[in-house]
Structures are given as structure tokens and as C-alpha cells.
Design a protein around this motif. Sequence first.
Motif, PDB file in Angstrom:
ATOM      1  N   CYS A  21      -4.583  -1.411   7.304  1.00 30.11           N
ATOM      2  CA  CYS A  21      -3.942  -0.507   8.277  1.00 30.11           C
ATOM      3  C   CYS A  21      -4.707   0.802   8.460  1.00 30.11           C
ATOM      4  CB  CYS A  21      -2.491  -0.275   7.887  1.00 30.11           C
ATOM      5  SG  CYS A  21      -1.542  -1.772   8.234  1.00 30.11           S
ATOM      6  N   HIS A  22      -5.004   1.524   7.365  1.00 23.03           N
ATOM      7  CA  HIS A  22      -5.777   2.757   7.505  1.00 23.03           C
ATOM      8  C   HIS A  22      -6.920   2.820   6.509  1.00 23.03           C
ATOM      9  CE1 HIS A  22      -1.528   3.521   8.703  1.00 23.03           C
ATOM     10  NE2 HIS A  22      -2.144   3.893   9.804  1.00 23.03           N
ATOM     11  N   GLY A  23      -7.225   1.665   5.877  1.00 20.68           N
ATOM     12  CA  GLY A  23      -8.452   1.571   5.073  1.00 20.68           C
ATOM     13  C   GLY A  23      -8.361   2.030   3.627  1.00 20.68           C
ATOM     14  N   SER A  24      -7.160   2.261   3.079  1.00 21.41           N
ATOM     15  CA  SER A  24      -7.098   2.617   1.653  1.00 21.41           C
ATOM     16  C   SER A  24      -7.649   1.472   0.814  1.00 21.41           C
ATOM     17  CB  SER A  24      -5.650   2.876   1.217  1.00 21.41           C
ATOM     18  OG  SER A  24      -5.178   4.048   1.802  1.00 21.41           O
ATOM     19  N   CYS A  40      -6.666  -2.194   2.188  1.00 24.09           N
ATOM     20  CA  CYS A  40      -5.550  -2.201   3.134  1.00 24.09           C
ATOM     21  C   CYS A  40      -6.079  -2.203   4.570  1.00 24.09           C
ATOM     22  CB  CYS A  40      -4.678  -0.975   2.908  1.00 24.09           C
ATOM     23  SG  CYS A  40      -3.306  -0.924   4.067  1.00 24.09           S
ATOM     24  N   HIS A  64       0.389   4.089   0.972  1.00 25.34           N
ATOM     25  CA  HIS A  64       0.223   5.016   2.093  1.00 25.34           C
ATOM     26  C   HIS A  64       1.373   4.849   3.074  1.00 25.34           C
ATOM     27  CE1 HIS A  64      -1.854   6.257   6.007  1.00 25.34           C
ATOM     28  NE2 HIS A  64      -1.548   7.370   5.375  1.00 25.34           N
ATOM     29  N   LEU A  65       1.383   3.712   3.814  1.00 26.06           N
ATOM     30  CA  LEU A  65       2.468   3.506   4.775  1.00 26.06           C
ATOM     31  C   LEU A  65       3.002   2.077   4.747  1.00 26.06           C
ATOM     32  CD1 LEU A  65       1.192   5.615   7.850  1.00 26.06           C
ATOM     33  CD2 LEU A  65       3.158   6.118   6.413  1.00 26.06           C
ATOM     34  N   GLY A  66       2.749   1.342   3.658  1.00 22.99           N
ATOM     35  CA  GLY A  66       3.507   0.121   3.426  1.00 22.99           C
ATOM     36  C   GLY A  66       2.932  -1.214   3.883  1.00 22.99           C
ATOM     37  N   CYS A  67       1.684  -1.284   4.366  1.00 21.67           N
ATOM     38  CA  CYS A  67       1.109  -2.600   4.697  1.00 21.67           C
ATOM     39  C   CYS A  67       0.730  -3.319   3.392  1.00 21.67           C
ATOM     40  CB  CYS A  67      -0.146  -2.448   5.558  1.00 21.67           C
ATOM     41  SG  CYS A  67       0.188  -1.753   7.171  1.00 21.67           S
ATOM     42  N   CYS A 120       0.851  -1.191   0.000  1.00 20.41           N
ATOM     43  CA  CYS A 120       0.000   0.000   0.000  1.00 20.41           C
ATOM     44  C   CYS A 120       0.891   1.247   0.000  1.00 20.41           C
ATOM     45  CB  CYS A 120      -0.893  -0.017   1.230  1.00 20.41           C
ATOM     46  SG  CYS A 120      -1.830   1.493   1.461  1.00 20.41           S
ATOM     47  N   PRO A 168      -6.630   6.827   2.748  1.00 20.80           N
ATOM     48  CA  PRO A 168      -5.716   7.957   2.615  1.00 20.80           C
ATOM     49  C   PRO A 168      -4.649   7.842   1.510  1.00 20.80           C
ATOM     50  CG  PRO A 168      -5.112   6.632   4.522  1.00 20.80           C
ATOM     51  CD  PRO A 168      -6.410   6.082   4.010  1.00 20.80           C
TER      52      PRO A 168
HETATM   53 FE1  FES Z   1      -2.385   1.223   3.731  1.00 23.11          FE
HETATM   54 FE2  FES Z   1      -2.117   3.107   5.592  1.00 23.11          FE
HETATM   55  S1  FES Z   1      -0.714   1.566   5.041  1.00 23.11           S
HETATM   56  S2  FES Z   1      -3.828   2.675   4.336  1.00 23.11           S
END
Ligand code: FES
Length: 499
Positions: free
Chosen positions: A473-476, A471, A455-458, A453, A488
Motif C-alpha cells: 500500500c505505501h511501501g513499508s 506492504c 501503518h494503515l492495515g494492508c 501492516c 512509513p
Molecule cells: Fe502498509 Fe501503508 S498500509 S505501508
Amino acid sequence: MSRSLWFSSTESPAFTRFEGHDSADVVIVGGGITGLAAADLLTAAGKKVIVVDMLRPGAGESGHTTAHLTSAFDRGYDTISRKISREAASLIASASESAIDWLERRSRSLGAGRFERVDGWLYTESEDDVESLRREHAASEEAGLRCSFVERAPLPFGNRGAVQYHDQGKFHPLEFLHALIADLRKNGCRLFGDSKVVKVEDGRPCFVELDNGGRIEATDVVVATNVPVINRILLQTRLYAYRTYAIALPASNDDPAGLFFDTMSPYHYIRTQETSEGRFLIVGGEDHRTGTETETAVHFENLHRYATERFGERRMTHQWSGQVIETPDGLPYAGRNPGAEHVFVATGYAGQGFTMGTTSARLIASLVTGEFHPMEKLLSPKRIELRALKRFITGNLEYPRHLLPDRLTNVNVSADSVDAIPKGEGRIVKVDGKKTAAYRDDSGALHLLSTICPHLGCDVRWNQAEASWDCPCHGSRFDPLGSVRNGPARRDLEKIEPS
Ligand code: FES
């Protein structure tokens, strides 16, 4: 992929893409209820407004709700009174009532949306919840709402009691938004689709930049996307994304007209709606954290079973799901983006998208025009939610819980090889020793994407019911070919060329 009753029973207006350079008093990023209501208020106040949307105005989450227009609040007035303050509960109650009034006024003046006043019922099927319902009734009344405790909600199945909220509302959300769009155009507001914002800069003036090189200069910017596309640290990590599911079935004459929500966890919500395709019974619920499940179609089956057990055997005609965003204390964030002077954000409406979206739009419109709004401090995105610290910490555990295992193990690999992927499906597979998000389209062609992802890598996971990469982690969320559907994340999943 599913399609909501709202999209199937309305025709979307057409939009062009924003190109080139331009200027406005206010740029609004996101054309859902918040962005369009803010555009309406600011255009009426004499501002030159431009609305840009990644898809099309009216095509995002506002068309994936069930649009219960109620002052009953997900977090509960009893909880808000105890954990925040009684004054906060009163402000939320009166803002919710006032949002319903505004939606009714606007719906009637536009002659669109089929707005109806009905009562809403927070009911329980469990004797164990009756005491807490009585407390919720007392707290709702103290907050200033017209409500009563009754021994039974008017439903065709057994229940143990309910809080009856008087004079709530229901309407067809997209008939309303499409009429609002037409009216905005008539009044000089310019609206664009297929216009993805990649950068927002605060200042005098502010700037909004698009992925095609487009640039708009404005005095103020309102970011009204489901999850703000800005402020990774101070905002995006304080939001939790959930998937919620809804189905529609043909309504019978005996179905009750009101709004209903139960006390189960996850909870259910029920209502009816007249549309151009007839009258429908809508049943929703089955919420779960985004990206944590792959076999998501089971939630539609569960809702269908729940509905037929209570309303009798009927065929399911529509099914859809939506993205619900929560904050640690359960109240929306609406106001100045932390650290900015002329950039405003709104998000975190939980299950009250239309009432809290309208409230946030009114609040932000007041701030832009320099007027007082009683909820400025309460909903400020800068607030520090000390009493919700525990929820902030537990809500953010998804990130460390997923990131390391995602990077270091095969935890999400769901197929042995790409040959095992049926048409129209996606799987995480190992390709050349590397975890890969693989999607086989309806023609049989294979599309390979990075699982990471942006955003921050999950790692993203396949969502079967919506045919998307989600995703945890934060729902992207991303479409099967990797384009961003929900932030996000602002960038698409990286494409991998087959070797
Ligand atoms: Fe995927 Fe934050 S790491 S939405």
C-alpha cells in the motif's frame, strides 16, 4: 538476503545508541545522504547537531543505490517544462549540476569516494523512442544543461541514439559517506545508531522521542528518512514506493567509463566503479511497486541475462535492491513539513537519490539558517500538484485495491501449512483460522507475525530476494522477525505466540 557492492567493499563505522535526554540546535532523523549533507552544512554554519538513525548512519538506502551522479532527470525535462514550467526545469537542471559540484568538492576535500567526472548517456535501443529523445535533448538544453544529441551512445551493443550529458559524476557512495561521518565527528556533530524515533513534535522548542524513552529537545528537526516517519495524511499518502534491483560483475578493460540509462520501461542503468575489491560493471533496473511481488529473485536473473547479452558472459558477484520513492509530479518534497514551523522533511527523489538528496539538504540547511533558496517554493511539501492529480489518484489505488480483499479474503495465503515453509523463507498461512505471516529461520525455528501492516492495515507479502515482509500500500518493509526496515510504518509487525 542480498548485499550491495558498496557494503561489501567498505567497513562501516561503529555507533552507540542514543539514551536519556539531551538538547541540540538541530536534530536530524536519518543518516543517509540527505541527513549527513544537512549535518555537514549546519555544523559548518555553527549549529550543534545530533543525527539519529534507526539502523546506523550510512546503513540505509544510500548504500543500496547505484549512485549515478547525473543531471539527467527521471521525469524528463520535456515533461517538467510542459507540465510544470520551463523555470522549474531550469531550477532542477542547475540544482542537479550544483549538487554534483558539491559532491565533487566534498569528496576531494575528504580525500574519499574516488570521485570521477564522466559523461552520462540517456540512450535508446528502439527506433520508436528517437523522437522523444530529441525532444528531451532540446528541453535539457533549454533548461541550461550542456548536452548533445548523438546517433549512438558508446556502448558495445547496438543503440539508436542518445542524449549525451557532459561532465557528470560517479563515486563510491559509502566510502564518501563514511569519510563524511568521520569528519562530522571531528567537527563536533554527534551521530547515533539503533535509535528509532517514534514521535516528532513541532514547537518552540521541538521534541524528538525515541522508542527507548530517549528525548531530544531542539530548535529545529530535519526528518530525512527514505519515507518520512511523520505526517501520515499530508505526506505519506502522496508517496509511491518502488523496489529497484542492481547487480555487479567484474569489469573488463573495454567496459565504457560513463553513466548510461535507457528509455525502456522499466528502465536499465549501467556504469562502472573502482572499489577496494577491484573494478566492477554495475547494471540496475527492473523496478516494480513495493510489495506487489514475492518471487523477486527473478529480477536479478533478468539483469544478469540483460548484462551478459550485451557485455558477454560474466559471473555475477553482488546483487542488491533498494527502495525508490516517487511523488505525483516527479519532484522531491523538501522543506517545512506541512503544518509545521520548525520541522523539515525531505523525500521523493525517484532515481536521483544522491543529487536530489544533496539538493534537499542544501535547501533545508538554507531554511534553518534563514537564507534564501531559489527552490523553496518548487519543492515545498505543501505544494498542490493539480497537474499531477491523475497520478495522485492512480498512485493511491493500491490502498483501496488491497485493503478490503486483504481483510476479507484469503487472497495472499501462499502455503497450506507452516510445515511447507523451508528454512530461511516466509509464507502467509492460516494458523488457527487466521492469516499469519510465518517465517522459518535457518535453525528451523518458526516465527509467527500478524500480516497486518501497522501503518494503515494492508497485508504484508513475503519478498524472497530480500527476506523481508513488504506492504504493497505505501511501501513499508519489515525484517523476517517483523522489525521495521522502511517506513512509513513506525511500529513493528505484531508477534503471535504459537498456541
Ligand atoms: Fe502498509 Fe501503508 S498500509 S505501508
